[in-house]
Scaffold this motif. Structure first.
Motif, PDB file in Angstrom:
ATOM      1  N   LEU A   8     -72.476  27.678  18.082  1.00 48.86           N
ATOM      2  CA  LEU A   8     -73.269  28.452  19.032  1.00 48.86           C
ATOM      3  C   LEU A   8     -74.762  28.309  18.734  1.00 48.86           C
ATOM      4  O   LEU A   8     -75.572  28.118  19.645  1.00 48.86           O
ATOM      5  CB  LEU A   8     -72.849  29.919  18.989  1.00 48.86           C
ATOM      6  CG  LEU A   8     -71.387  30.205  19.345  1.00 48.86           C
ATOM      7  CD1 LEU A   8     -71.098  31.694  19.271  1.00 48.86           C
ATOM      8  CD2 LEU A   8     -71.058  29.677  20.741  1.00 48.86           C
ATOM      9  N   VAL A   9     -75.121  28.387  17.456  1.00 50.39           N
ATOM     10  CA  VAL A   9     -76.526  28.212  17.070  1.00 50.39           C
ATOM     11  C   VAL A   9     -76.990  26.793  17.376  1.00 50.39           C
ATOM     12  O   VAL A   9     -78.087  26.582  17.918  1.00 50.39           O
ATOM     13  CB  VAL A   9     -76.723  28.529  15.571  1.00 50.39           C
ATOM     14  CG1 VAL A   9     -78.157  28.212  15.140  1.00 50.39           C
ATOM     15  CG2 VAL A   9     -76.403  29.991  15.297  1.00 50.39           C
ATOM     16  N   ALA A  10     -76.155  25.811  17.062  1.00 51.19           N
ATOM     17  CA  ALA A  10     -76.505  24.414  17.316  1.00 51.19           C
ATOM     18  C   ALA A  10     -76.705  24.167  18.804  1.00 51.19           C
ATOM     19  O   ALA A  10     -77.639  23.459  19.219  1.00 51.19           O
ATOM     20  CB  ALA A  10     -75.422  23.492  16.775  1.00 51.19           C
ATOM     21  N   THR A  47     -73.958  20.903  13.945  1.00 46.45           N
ATOM     22  CA  THR A  47     -72.675  20.478  14.522  1.00 46.45           C
ATOM     23  C   THR A  47     -71.887  19.642  13.525  1.00 46.45           C
ATOM     24  O   THR A  47     -70.648  19.688  13.506  1.00 46.45           O
ATOM     25  CB  THR A  47     -72.888  19.661  15.809  1.00 46.45           C
ATOM     26  OG1 THR A  47     -73.667  18.497  15.523  1.00 46.45           O
ATOM     27  CG2 THR A  47     -73.587  20.480  16.881  1.00 46.45           C
ATOM     28  N   GLY A  48     -72.603  18.896  12.691  1.00 44.36           N
ATOM     29  CA  GLY A  48     -71.930  18.125  11.653  1.00 44.36           C
ATOM     30  C   GLY A  48     -71.263  19.023  10.617  1.00 44.36           C
ATOM     31  O   GLY A  48     -70.128  18.752  10.195  1.00 44.36           O
ATOM     32  N   ILE A  49     -71.949  20.092  10.204  1.00 40.43           N
ATOM     33  CA  ILE A  49     -71.351  21.027   9.249  1.00 40.43           C
ATOM     34  C   ILE A  49     -70.073  21.621   9.825  1.00 40.43           C
ATOM     35  O   ILE A  49     -69.030  21.700   9.155  1.00 40.43           O
ATOM     36  CB  ILE A  49     -72.344  22.140   8.876  1.00 40.43           C
ATOM     37  CG1 ILE A  49     -73.549  21.563   8.124  1.00 40.43           C
ATOM     38  CG2 ILE A  49     -71.661  23.212   8.016  1.00 40.43           C
ATOM     39  CD1 ILE A  49     -74.603  22.599   7.778  1.00 40.43           C
ATOM     40  N   HIS A  50     -70.141  22.039  11.089  1.00 40.83           N
ATOM     41  CA  HIS A  50     -68.951  22.595  11.741  1.00 40.83           C
ATOM     42  C   HIS A  50     -67.821  21.579  11.786  1.00 40.83           C
ATOM     43  O   HIS A  50     -66.658  21.889  11.486  1.00 40.83           O
ATOM     44  CB  HIS A  50     -69.291  23.042  13.165  1.00 40.83           C
ATOM     45  CG  HIS A  50     -68.090  23.448  13.968  1.00 40.83           C
ATOM     46  ND1 HIS A  50     -67.380  22.550  14.745  1.00 40.83           N
ATOM     47  CD2 HIS A  50     -67.458  24.644  14.094  1.00 40.83           C
ATOM     48  CE1 HIS A  50     -66.370  23.179  15.315  1.00 40.83           C
ATOM     49  NE2 HIS A  50     -66.391  24.439  14.941  1.00 40.83           N
ATOM     50  N   LEU A  90     -75.995  17.872  25.578  1.00 42.71           N
ATOM     51  CA  LEU A  90     -75.776  18.045  24.144  1.00 42.71           C
ATOM     52  C   LEU A  90     -75.330  19.459  23.789  1.00 42.71           C
ATOM     53  O   LEU A  90     -74.604  19.661  22.805  1.00 42.71           O
ATOM     54  CB  LEU A  90     -77.054  17.704  23.366  1.00 42.71           C
ATOM     55  CG  LEU A  90     -77.201  16.263  22.854  1.00 42.71           C
ATOM     56  CD1 LEU A  90     -77.177  15.265  24.002  1.00 42.71           C
ATOM     57  CD2 LEU A  90     -78.489  16.110  22.066  1.00 42.71           C
ATOM     58  N   SER A  91     -75.738  20.444  24.585  1.00 41.01           N
ATOM     59  CA  SER A  91     -75.457  21.849  24.243  1.00 41.01           C
ATOM     60  C   SER A  91     -74.121  22.348  24.778  1.00 41.01           C
ATOM     61  O   SER A  91     -73.737  23.492  24.495  1.00 41.01           O
ATOM     62  CB  SER A  91     -76.576  22.751  24.772  1.00 41.01           C
ATOM     63  OG  SER A  91     -76.599  22.748  26.195  1.00 41.01           O
ATOM     64  N   PRO A  99     -66.321  25.141  24.188  1.00 38.33           N
ATOM     65  CA  PRO A  99     -65.070  25.261  23.428  1.00 38.33           C
ATOM     66  C   PRO A  99     -65.182  26.212  22.246  1.00 38.33           C
ATOM     67  O   PRO A  99     -64.196  26.860  21.876  1.00 38.33           O
ATOM     68  CB  PRO A  99     -64.808  23.823  22.955  1.00 38.33           C
ATOM     69  CG  PRO A  99     -66.106  23.120  23.063  1.00 38.33           C
ATOM     70  CD  PRO A  99     -66.841  23.758  24.187  1.00 38.33           C
ATOM     71  N   ALA A 100     -66.384  26.300  21.650  1.00 32.51           N
ATOM     72  CA  ALA A 100     -66.563  27.228  20.528  1.00 32.51           C
ATOM     73  C   ALA A 100     -66.365  28.667  20.974  1.00 32.51           C
ATOM     74  O   ALA A 100     -65.756  29.481  20.268  1.00 32.51           O
ATOM     75  CB  ALA A 100     -67.952  27.042  19.917  1.00 32.51           C
ATOM     76  N   LEU A 101     -66.875  29.010  22.152  1.00 36.45           N
ATOM     77  CA  LEU A 101     -66.709  30.373  22.675  1.00 36.45           C
ATOM     78  C   LEU A 101     -65.245  30.689  22.961  1.00 36.45           C
ATOM     79  O   LEU A 101     -64.772  31.793  22.673  1.00 36.45           O
ATOM     80  CB  LEU A 101     -67.542  30.542  23.945  1.00 36.45           C
ATOM     81  CG  LEU A 101     -69.032  30.809  23.748  1.00 36.45           C
ATOM     82  CD1 LEU A 101     -69.761  30.758  25.098  1.00 36.45           C
ATOM     83  CD2 LEU A 101     -69.263  32.164  23.083  1.00 36.45           C
TER      84      LEU A 101
END
Length: 487
Positions: A116-118, A141-144, A202-203, A208-210
């Motif tokens: 969400l932050v990304a 997004t890479g960390i996630h 890109l955003s 899908p995260a939500l």
């Protein structure tokens, strides 16, 4: 729903696996919310590459009153692509700590906030004239992805019946490919492949995260985690009842199997990465995870997803057709459209399609599913850290080096990828046994003869010797019988 049964070596029927709606639903939900986002982020920077470079150049001109030299611009864009892998490597290193503290489901839920932050950073980067926000968004997004790429198969591998682990393990792979395809389709100039729309493109990872954040908390944690890590008997039974069936007679047998593993690990805590490396009893499991994870990335698949348009441009595809050819590779159906075309540069497109098809059928989801199968509970988080870190390090290497390698070696750079594929295939054929329909304990025993002769254990023995946290104890009555009697 699907119901499967299989026989043991002695011919006796073993546990029947049921594919229930809750089990299928959580597999699709986690794959959509996490695995699909990973695939989307792999390919989403390909279509708007020139727009992003133009944005970097315009911002540099605005700040310093001069344009970026071409080599510096290529370097900055390569960093934007490959910083995703840097974040992924960091995320994979956090897996053991996060899973130990929050569990698999909890880790997936909390990691969605990174997306969400990304998404916000990427979406507002152009408005705020900040290339730094693009790079930071890609990093998050890479960390996630580094977290979810390990945790999703770990979670599904632990909640699935042993005979359905392979099937459920393929669902994240399918969604990774769907994510790549979605990025390619949405990147078309008729849709969101316009200069003004690339930040929104890109955003879109926020969607899908939500969905995952809203629905995943309602599903239970991994029963194996609840029993072995938390020692919560009641929660374990509730979770298994939810994922299997309230009237499933095999629930008690599954709990006995988990209890057997728990007892074999009573003298061990969850081990660290260094302890895993030093553990001689799992040497070949660890080597296999290392080879498969490195080989997955050095097959060159991410070079194709990151730089598809550039590859097709170099092969001679007319510029106006490149974006559609790229979408075709995601759908694989482009092969039919290329049959009968006489020009040689279209043959290279067919080769790219073949690589993608072969990757999705084979190694796309195998490394992460295999890591879950080759190790028991105490070793699994550390194994995911090692495999994930090497996977992402190889991803970064390919993403960063490929543009320069292609400039210097041309099409011959793919010979390196071809050689890696052959080496990994030969290793897998010789060393790695078939794990289908095997429990985690049985798979460990299959590797015992390779690790050391003194750890050799027969699969037919009723009483199995304990070795370095592997093997089982004598058959005993389960502590859960009273619970089921009360129910």
């Amino acid at each position: 729903m699907v119901e499967e049964a299989y026989l043991s070596e002695s011919g006796n029927e073993k546990i029947i696996g049921h594919l229930t709606w809750p089990l299928l639903a959580v597999s699709i939900l986690t794959s959509f919310g996490s695995s699909m986002a990973y695939g989307y982020n792999l390919a989403v920077v390909n279509s708007p590459a020139e727009y992003i470079k133009g944005f970097y150049n315009d911002t540099f001109l605005e700040r310093f009153n001069q344009t970026l030299p071409t080599p510096h611009l290529v370097l900055l864009y390569s960093a934007t692509v490959s910083v995703f892998a840097v974040g992924g490597m960091i995320g994979s290193l956090l897996v053991g700590l996060l899973v130990a503290r929050f569990g698999q489901k909890g880790t997936l839920v909390y990691s969605t906030f990174l997306m969400l932050v990304a998404g916000l950073l990427l979406g507002f980067s152009r408005v705020l004239h900040s290339p730094e926000m693009v790079i930071l968004g890609r990093f998050l997004t890479g960390i996630h992805s580094g977290i979810s790429l390990s945790v999703v198969p770990m979670y599904l591998g632990e909640i699935a019946p042993k005979n359905l682990r392979g099937f459920l393990g393929l669902i994240p792979t399918i969604f990774i490919c769907l994510g790549v395809f979605a990025a390619q389709v949405l990147g078309l100039s008729e849709l969101m492949g316009k200069e003004k729309d690339w930040p929104l493109l890109l955003s879109l990872i926020m969607a899908p995260a939500l969905v995952e954040l809203l629905f995943l908390p309602w599903f239970p944690e991994s029963p194996r985690y609840l029993l072995i890590q938390k020692e919560d008997i009641a929660a374990t039974v509730r979770a298994l009842t939810w994922y299997r069936n309230k009237y499933n007679s095999n629930i008690q047998a599954e709990i006995e199997e988990m209890q057997e593993e728990q007892r074999s690990l009573t003298s061990l805590q969850t081990i660290s990465v260094f302890q895993l490396i030093a553990d001689y009893s799992v040497r070949w499991q660890l080597v296999s995870v290392i080879v498969i994870n490195i080989g997955m990335q050095l097959s060159g698949i991410d070079a194709i997803w990151f730089y598809t348009n550039r590859i097709f441009e170099k092969s001679g595809i007319p510029k106006q057709y490149i974006q559609y050819t790229t979408v075709g590779t995601g759908a694989i159906e482009v092969v039919a459209g290329l049959i009968g075309v006489p020009w040689m540069h279209y043959a290279s497109v067919a080769c790219v399609v073949g690589i993608i098809a072969g990757f999705c059928v084979g190694p796309a989801g195998v490394p992460f599913l295999m890591t879950a199968e080759l190790f028991t509970q105490s070793h699994r988080p550390a194994a995911y850290i090692i495999g994930g870190a090497l996977n992402w390090l190889s991803n970064f290497t390919v993403g960063f080096v490929f543009p320069f390698l292609q400039m210097s070696a041309g099409a011959y750079c793919y010979l390196v990828f071809c050689g890696v594929c052959w080496i990994v295939a030969i290793y897998a054929y010789i060393v790695i046994p078939e794990t289908r329909n095997k429990t985690f304990m049985e798979i460990s025993q299959m590797f015992s003869s390779k690790n050391a002769a003194r750890y050799r254990v027969s699969l037919d023995e009723l009483q199995l010797r304990k070795f370095k946290g592997y093997g089982t104890l004598e058959n005993s009555s389960t502590d859960f019988e009273t619970y089921f009697m009360d129910e």
